[in-house]
Design an enzyme around this catalytic site. Structure first.
Site, PDB file in Angstrom:
ATOM      1  N   GLN A  68     -34.530  -6.889   6.543  1.00 28.69           N
ATOM      2  CA  GLN A  68     -34.847  -8.127   5.478  1.00 28.69           C
ATOM      3  C   GLN A  68     -34.006  -9.191   6.286  1.00 28.69           C
ATOM      4  O   GLN A  68     -34.404 -10.421   5.618  1.00 28.69           O
ATOM      5  CB  GLN A  68     -34.139  -7.784   4.396  1.00 28.69           C
ATOM      6  N   HIS A  72     -32.334   2.046   7.363  1.00 28.76           N
ATOM      7  CA  HIS A  72     -32.751   1.436   6.188  1.00 28.76           C
ATOM      8  C   HIS A  72     -34.194   1.096   6.198  1.00 28.76           C
ATOM      9  O   HIS A  72     -34.489   0.045   6.219  1.00 28.76           O
ATOM     10  CB  HIS A  72     -32.002   0.021   5.879  1.00 28.76           C
ATOM     11  N   ASN A  87     -30.612   4.590   3.941  1.00 30.33           N
ATOM     12  CA  ASN A  87     -30.663   3.980   2.593  1.00 30.33           C
ATOM     13  C   ASN A  87     -31.742   4.520   1.811  1.00 30.33           C
ATOM     14  O   ASN A  87     -32.977   4.515   2.003  1.00 30.33           O
ATOM     15  CB  ASN A  87     -31.030   2.432   2.930  1.00 30.33           C
ATOM     16  N   GLU A  88     -31.543   4.979   0.593  1.00 33.12           N
ATOM     17  CA  GLU A  88     -32.478   5.472  -0.260  1.00 33.12           C
ATOM     18  C   GLU A  88     -33.408   6.331  -0.061  1.00 33.12           C
ATOM     19  O   GLU A  88     -34.750   6.018   0.144  1.00 33.12           O
ATOM     20  CB  GLU A  88     -33.062   4.051  -1.007  1.00 33.12           C
ATOM     21  N   TYR A 135     -29.223  -0.849 -10.333  1.00 34.00           N
ATOM     22  CA  TYR A 135     -29.796  -2.081 -10.951  1.00 34.00           C
ATOM     23  C   TYR A 135     -30.041  -2.051 -12.406  1.00 34.00           C
ATOM     24  O   TYR A 135     -29.739  -2.858 -13.202  1.00 34.00           O
ATOM     25  CB  TYR A 135     -30.969  -2.516 -10.205  1.00 34.00           C
ATOM     26  N   GLU A 156     -24.850  -1.224  -3.795  1.00 31.20           N
ATOM     27  CA  GLU A 156     -25.870  -2.428  -4.191  1.00 31.20           C
ATOM     28  C   GLU A 156     -25.714  -2.587  -5.692  1.00 31.20           C
ATOM     29  O   GLU A 156     -26.128  -1.726  -6.699  1.00 31.20           O
ATOM     30  CB  GLU A 156     -27.318  -2.028  -3.748  1.00 31.20           C
ATOM     31  N   TRP A 200     -25.874  -6.730  -3.725  1.00 34.20           N
ATOM     32  CA  TRP A 200     -26.948  -7.015  -3.314  1.00 34.20           C
ATOM     33  C   TRP A 200     -27.759  -8.553  -3.615  1.00 34.20           C
ATOM     34  O   TRP A 200     -27.944  -8.522  -4.710  1.00 34.20           O
ATOM     35  CB  TRP A 200     -28.331  -5.784  -3.314  1.00 34.20           C
TER      36      TRP A 200
HETATM   37  C1  GCO Z   1     -34.066  -1.448  -1.736  1.00 33.80           C
HETATM   38  C2  GCO Z   1     -33.123  -1.951  -0.827  1.00 33.80           C
HETATM   39  C3  GCO Z   1     -33.021  -3.213  -0.833  1.00 33.80           C
HETATM   40  C4  GCO Z   1     -33.691  -4.103  -1.826  1.00 33.80           C
HETATM   41  C5  GCO Z   1     -32.950  -4.366  -3.087  1.00 33.80           C
HETATM   42  C6  GCO Z   1     -33.588  -4.933  -4.093  1.00 33.80           C
HETATM   43  O1  GCO Z   1     -33.559  -0.967  -2.772  1.00 33.80           O
HETATM   44  O2  GCO Z   1     -35.252  -1.165  -1.273  1.00 33.80           O
HETATM   45  O3  GCO Z   1     -31.731  -1.272  -0.662  1.00 33.80           O
HETATM   46  O4  GCO Z   1     -33.224  -3.462   0.354  1.00 33.80           O
HETATM   47  O5  GCO Z   1     -33.752  -5.223  -1.269  1.00 33.80           O
HETATM   48  O6  GCO Z   1     -32.829  -3.003  -3.716  1.00 33.80           O
HETATM   49  O7  GCO Z   1     -34.835  -4.598  -4.478  1.00 33.80           O
END
Ligand code: GCO
Length: 473
Positions: A20, A126, A171-172, A301, A381, A423
């Site tokens: 990103q 990521h 990541n995720e 979030y 985040e 984030w």
């Molecule tokens: C994701 C990531 C970030 C995003 C953020 C906002 O969740 O995909 O970790 O890369 O940019 O969450 O959407």
């Protein structure tokens, strides 16, 4: 309303990720990543993404990382979270052929973070694995990927762990297997009927655990976790059915990754409702996975509402979003629950309508996780995107409210929260949404192409938090 003091030793930081922000997508020895490839098909127009080459320069952080780190330093943040690009370090996906220019780039980046007195928090992967691994064996659809990731992670750990003490492997994983699966399908690279999100989740969970074990076997020092996307959801009504449905949802979404790496297997509810769709872990795998995380790293979030649905009713149509896609993929085959995200009562942001603004979701996600796993939690985040020109006070109000929510669970329930990471540090390229989603606490001038960085509001708000250790209202 009074200013709230931060707990002792509570870390404040900001995050970016390689794809990103770095740019230089095919230079410096880097190969095309899966995400580059998806975007380069130019077929994501239906998702609002317009220009296929927009991501190629990103924020040009490959050259400007010192400016990024200087912003974190100026705000007196403690943690700098970034990710390492798999396709920059191992362009051929082969651990025997590392790209030394890419390796040097990360030494320089980490060196600068340390020089500025910040703590580096590195994510090994990521979303941006080398495209060659898709070409060779369809990425996470194959078990082969487990070994590939373990080897890559082991290489990265050994190379950088003398300087980096805080790690996330992946990541995720739950977003990788759902949202990115959908991008692969939308881009016409994979047929929907050939894509299996459960298989992907199974393999990626094992990959995390294998990488964790490699770190410990090699006797490296530091703490290793995995970043998990979590939208802890509330029952839509107080009915027993809705309460049950909400817990099933939470277990499917976050429990599917957290439970195996803490307790060694999928949660019972997950096995009950999607067991027939998932591969099973072998006894040896269960053993290997149990306790394979030093802390729990959460990206938090939004909130969600979950309702029980009569199996005979028409499925609800969900807007396209990371959260909705997770729901869609994770509940494929689970036909008695419907999921409704956000409450539609003005809690979404105008620019980025699928993340509701719900500070209480921070509290419920932390509590849900703490009650089950009792491990230290890092909020890796949290943030909001606002359109250019919107009142930046909204952003600081958002952070103030979410941070108070974090601190309240620390104070009220003695939840062990290690810290809170924003984030994002700078505006970045937001996957299928290009540059429209402006999450940064600092702006990047993409419009003129100068890539100049500038703070969006005066530094006082972050200085009060990170330096004076109070959350201003
Ligand atoms: C994701 C990531 C970030 C995003 C953020 C906002 O969740 O995909 O970790 O890369 O940019 O969450 O959407």
């Amino acid at each position: 309303i009074q200013d709230v003091p931060l707990p002792d030793n509570f870390l404040i930081g900001a995050a970016v990720s390689a794809f990103q922000t770095e740019g230089w997508w095919n230079k410096g020895g880097k190969s095309e990543s899966m995400v580059d490839h998806v975007l380069h098909t130019g077929r994501l127009g239906t998702l609002g993404y317009k220009n296929a080459n927009d991501s190629d320069n990103a924020a040009d952080s490959y050259h400007r990382f010192k400016e990024d780190i200087a912003i974190a330093k100026q705000l007196k943040l403690q943690v700098y979270r970034f990710s390492i690009s798999w396709s920059r370090v191992l362009p051929e996906g082969d651990v025997a052929k590392p790209n030394m220019e890419g390796v040097q780039y990360y030494h320089d980046l980490i060196g600068e973070i340390l020089k500025q007195g910040l703590i580096p928090f590195a994510t090994v992967y990521h979303f941006d694995h080398p495209q060659v691994l898709e070409d060779q064996f369809r990425g996470w659809q194959s078990r082969e990927m487990i070994r590939k990731f373990r080897d890559y992670a082991r290489f990265v750990f050994n190379e950088f762990s003398s300087k980096v003490q805080l790690w996330a492997t992946i990541n995720e994983p739950n977003v990788m297997c759902t949202y990115f699966g959908t991008l692969l399908i939308t881009a016409g690279l994979v047929k929907a009927e050939d894509y299996d999100a459960y298989k992907c989740m199974h393999h990626i969970t094992l990959a995390h655990a294998e990488a964790y074990r490699a770190f410990k076997e090699d006797k490296l020092t530091g703490r290793v976790g995995v970043n998990t996307w979590i939208v802890t959801s509330k029952p839509n009504t107080t009915s027993i059915e809705d309460s049950f449905a909400a817990e099933v949802f939470n277990q499917l979404q976050a429990g599917s990754i957290l439970h195996p790496i803490v307790f060694g297997d999928y949660p019972e509810l997950v096995k009950t409702f999607t067991g027939h769709l998932r591969p099973e872990f072998t006894p040896a795998e269960k053993e290997m996975m149990r306790g394979a995380t030093d802390f729990i790293s959460l990206n938090i979030y939004a909130e969600g509402n979950v309702a029980y649905k009569d199996p005979d009713s028409t499925p609800e149509t969900l807007p396209f979003s990371g959260a909705a896609v997770i729901v869609d993929k994770m509940t494929h085959g689970v036909d008695f629950i419907s999921f409704r995200f956000a409450d539609g009562q003005g809690r979404r942001t105008e620019n980025y309508p699928w993340y509701s603004v719900a500070p209480d979701a921070m509290r419920s996600s932390l509590l849900w996780t703490w009650q089950r796993y009792k491990l230290p939690i890092m909020v890796a985040e949290n943030g909001i995107s606002l359109k250019k020109g919107m009142d930046e006070k909204l952003r600081t109000a958002y952070y103030s409210a979410y941070l108070r929510s974090v601190v309240s669970v620390v104070n009220d329930f003695k939840v062990n929260v290690m810290g809170y990471i924003v984030w994002s540090l700078i505006d970045t390229f937001e996957w299928s949404n290009g540059y429209d989603a402006k999450f940064g606490i600092a702006a990047v001038d993409y419009e003129s192409g100068s890539f100049n960085r500038s703070l969006k509001s005066p530094p006082d708000f972050w200085l009060q938090i990170a330096e004076k250790r109070v959350i201003p209202f």
